[in-house]
Design an enzyme around this catalytic site. Structure first.
Site, short mmCIF file in Angstrom:
data_model
loop_
_atom_site.label_atom_id
_atom_site.label_comp_id
_atom_site.label_asym_id
_atom_site.label_seq_id
_atom_site.Cartn_x
_atom_site.Cartn_y
_atom_site.Cartn_z
N CYS A 1 50.65 31.80 27.42
CA CYS A 1 51.23 31.47 26.02
C CYS A 1 51.33 29.92 25.78
CB CYS A 1 52.54 32.20 25.62
SG CYS A 1 53.78 31.49 26.30
N CYS B 1 53.87 28.36 27.88
CA CYS B 1 53.45 27.90 29.23
C CYS B 1 52.73 26.81 28.98
CB CYS B 1 52.62 29.00 29.69
SG CYS B 1 53.42 30.60 29.91
N ASP C 1 44.56 48.10 45.68
CA ASP C 1 44.23 46.64 46.12
C ASP C 1 43.73 46.25 47.62
OD1 ASP C 1 46.82 47.20 46.96
OD2 ASP C 1 47.15 45.06 47.09
N ASP D 1 47.77 53.21 43.64
CA ASP D 1 48.32 52.79 44.67
C ASP D 1 49.59 52.17 44.71
OD1 ASP D 1 48.30 51.95 47.85
OD2 ASP D 1 47.98 50.11 46.92
N ASP E 1 42.43 51.24 50.28
CA ASP E 1 41.92 51.83 48.91
C ASP E 1 40.47 51.77 48.80
OD1 ASP E 1 44.56 52.19 48.28
OD2 ASP E 1 44.80 50.22 47.78
#
Length: 727
Positions: free
Chosen positions: A43, A46, A626, A446, A630
């Site tokens: 944003c 930031c 991740d 996961d 997986d």
């Protein structure tokens, strides 16, 4: 005056100024330009916070944040390096990485895109001028004036189409040489026939010429090609931005000492020094030193791994505690981190299921169009015995049936949808992912690194006395270990002050020790401290000869996990949690997130088997994971998502990459995919009805090539506007 003292004269001002310019360049300060990636900014606040934090650093002259590309460009003194600025941004609460110059140039240099855009711009400029000339003809220009406007239009149109239309002509010629038809064959014939008809009419001083139709046709077709290219270039640029996390420089050991060199100069077998806090620049093997490695970037593992001589390391891993010497075994494009470039190849080859349907339609469509045009020419020539009339009608049939709307139907929608999801932090790697995502009814998550952030959180601080907490804080402050950092933050937040210790030292790979009131105190691994066993993540504390006590930790939730799960359940999706963690930990997380189904202690083959079982039962499974364990499940799922921090194998196996840290965009992505699918179907409907209505009119001789071009353009604009409703 001697010759040596005589001033040098030159008739060339540049030659006279050159020595002075060189001298000025030697004394002038040379500023550095650094570019850092900021994956967590989102944003305007930031942007302001980053720019203000950097402005306070001595030597920084200017800092400008690009929110869209999530990067900051910094002008600073040459003495400043990225390593000096990254900690400043980390203290301000933002993750930062130096962008590799090679990745930057690859991102900014898109020759194919520039070429398409240039051809599109030339066609657009020419079309506007030819249209202006056509208006004069439509307004009633006759005789020599009309012929002059026609010849001027020809002078503009012919070189423009020769340049801008090459992409279609080359593709069509290649297809014909291979003995097949593609969508570019009728396109090229329509353009060429419109030009031939127009030149014929102009040479005979005819009333009508269709240069405006030919150039408008070329412009709209190029628009479709550019939209399709933009869909793919968005994914390519983002993938290269992720690959830019590679370390651009490294410290190489030489006979003269350490020297800092670019990554491109490294070779397998080189010895490199990796300091605490630095990323591994290459794949290799440790030859000297002991430390702990943070492998979360590649594997998603939350716990650091002990490293000693003989331990294999991968580019991108972070050296946490002790200096290491690493012998390189793979450098440059051969490293595990750089293999993220495979995402680009995957993205380039990915095409929506609807695109093959369009190609299949074009294979049937092309011969059908040619036959219709030939029959129209033959029929009208036999009926009227007028070659010009028959040629005009044949050209009108070819132009009005040109598959421009069909070609825009998919890329216009996928461009709009991919751009919308990219702004929300989701990179669509594979074009078919949009359609498959719209069909999802079951979502499998996961646990570690996916629903949880991998950041440890102290859960049993209340079990310790204040004295022990003060000692633990003093020891934790002497270490950069993730558990120590988490413990420091937790105890500081509770208002605990560190005890006074002496001789505090960190033993790489083991923990931290010191002296408190003459007693040895330690905080670290169980085997080193003398602790016992626990199923939970723990750091062990021992004061003097007393018993060792476990400071236990639990993972914190990933940002947006609660919102994502709640949103999916609210829309009627079935949500399942699968993890290789212990049943107690998995059950606790499932209860916390209100996930009704969960599986613990699942091996990689168990996860893949579970996904396959769900798919065989008719479920359309979205797998979100991740880690390496997986990868098989991600590949076997109907559609899959991996975080940007996932192992590269997991990212290659997945269809979508989550660029940010939050899971919140996932429910919205499913909604956007459903909308995109509806828009594509609507666009096919528009293109189909357009042909059903327009083709009989053209064959009946009720449409001139100009009217056919306008109708074709109208259908293309309608398709594009329908796609833009996704924005």
């Amino acid at each position: 005056m001697t010759a040596a003292m005589r001033p040098q004269m030159s008739a060339c001002p540049a030659c006279a100024a050159a020595p002075a310019a060189e001298a000025l360049a030697e004394v002038a300060p040379k500023d550095a330009r650094l570019v850092l990636s900021l994956p967590t900014i989102h944003c305007a606040n930031c942007m302001r916070a980053v720019e203000e934090a950097l402005a306070q650093v001595p030597g920084v002259h200017a800092a400008r944040v690009n929110l869209t590309m999530k990067r900051v460009s910094i002008e600073a003194d040459a003495a400043l390096a990225a390593d000096d600025l990254i900690p400043v941004l980390r203290d301000a609460g933002y993750e930062a990485h130096e962008l590799d110059a090679g990745a930057l140039s690859a991102t900014q240099t898109d020759r194919a895109g520039r070429d398409l855009l240039m051809r599109l711009a030339v066609a657009g400029f020419a079309m506007m001028n030819v249209m202006l000339l056509s208006i004069s003809v439509w307004s009633g220009a006759t005789g020599p004036t009309r012929d002059m406007f026609h010849w001027i239009s020809a002078a503009i149109t012919l070189p423009t189409i020769a340049f801008s239309g090459q992409i279609f002509f080359r593709s069509a010629w290649g297809a014909l040489r291979a003995g097949r038809l593609n969508m570019d064959v009728p396109i090229s014939l329509a353009i060429l026939l419109a030009i031939v008809t127009s030149v014929w009419e102009t040479s005979l001083s005819g009333e009508h010429a269709y240069f405006d139709a030919a150039i408008a046709l070329t412009f709209f077709l190029l628009t479709g090609r550019y939209l399709d290219h933009r869909t793919r270039s968005i994914a390519r640029s983002a993938a290269e931005e992720l690959a830019a996390l590679e370390v651009p420089r490294a410290w190489r050991l030489t006979v003269e000492g350490d020297e800092q060199v670019p990554i491109a100069d490294l070779r397998a077998g080189d010895l490199l020094r990796v300091r605490p806090g630095a990323r591994m620049p290459v794949d290799g093997e440790i030859t000297q030193g002991q430390s702990e490695l943070d492998r979360s970037l590649l594997t998603g593992e939350t716990l650091p791994v002990f490293a000693a001589p003989g331990t294999a390391v991968s580019a991108g891993e972070v050296n946490l505690t002790g200096p290491l010497v690493v012998r390189a075994t793979a450098v440059g494009r051969d490293t595990s981190l750089h293999r993220m470039a495979d995402l680009v190849a995957v993205a380039e080859s990915g095409r929506a299921n609807y695109t093959p349907l369009a190609d299949k339609a074009a294979k049937l469509y092309a011969p059908g169009v040619h036959i219709l045009s030939a029959l129209a020419f033959a029929g009208w020539f036999l009926w009227t015995r007028d070659f010009r009339v028959a040629l005009n009608i044949a050209a009108a049939v070819l132009i009005i049936t040109c598959p421009c709307a069909l070609g825009l139907a998919v890329p216009a929608v996928t461009t709009a949808a991919s751009g919308r999801l990219f702004r929300k932090g989701l990179l669509i790697k594979h074009g078919t992912a949009l359609e498959r995502l719209a069909e999802v009814d079951t979502v499998v998550f996961d646990k570690t690194g996916t629903l949880t952030s991998g950041t440890p959180e102290v859960i049993n601080a209340d079990d310790f006395s204040r004295r022990d907490l003060e000692i633990a804080l003093a020891l934790a402050q002497g270490s950069a270990h993730p558990l120590s950092v988490s413990l420091t933050a937790a105890l500081t937040a509770r208002g605990i002050a560190p005890a006074t210790l002496s001789d505090v030292t960190e033993v790489p790979g083991h923990g931290t020790q010191g002296l408190w009131q003459g007693q040895m105190v330690r905080l670290g691994r169980s085997a080193w401290v003398g602790g016992g066993h626990t199923d939970l993540t723990a750091a062990w504390l021992r004061v003097g000869e007393g018993p060792a006590q476990a400071v236990t930790f639990a993972d914190t939730l990933r940002a947006g996990a609660q919102e994502a799960v709640a949103g999916l359940i609210a829309t009627g999706k079935r949500v399942i949690l699968m993890s290789g963690d212990t049943p107690a930990a998995v059950e606790a997380l499932a209860r916390r997130l209100a996930i009704p189904q969960w599986t613990a202690e699942a091996l990689p083959q168990d996860k893949a088997a579970r996904v396959k079982t769900l798919s065989d039962a008719g479920a359309k499974v979205l797998m979100v994971g991740d880690g390496l364990n997986d990868t098989a499940a991600l590949a076997s799922a109907h559609v899959s998502i991996s975080p940007a921090s996932a192992l590269d194998a997991a990212r290659v196996a997945s269809d979508i990459v989550l660029l940010g840290t939050s899971l919140a965009p996932i429910p919205d992505a499913l909604g956007t995919a459903a909308q995109a699918t509806r828009r594509i179907r609507q666009n096919f409907g528009i293109a189909t009805w357009y042909n059903v209505i327009a083709v009989p009119l053209a064959i009946a001789g009720l449409c001139s090539p100009l009217i056919a071009a306008l109708a074709m353009s109208a259908s293309s604009i309608t398709v594009s506007l329908n796609a833009l409703r996704l924005k």
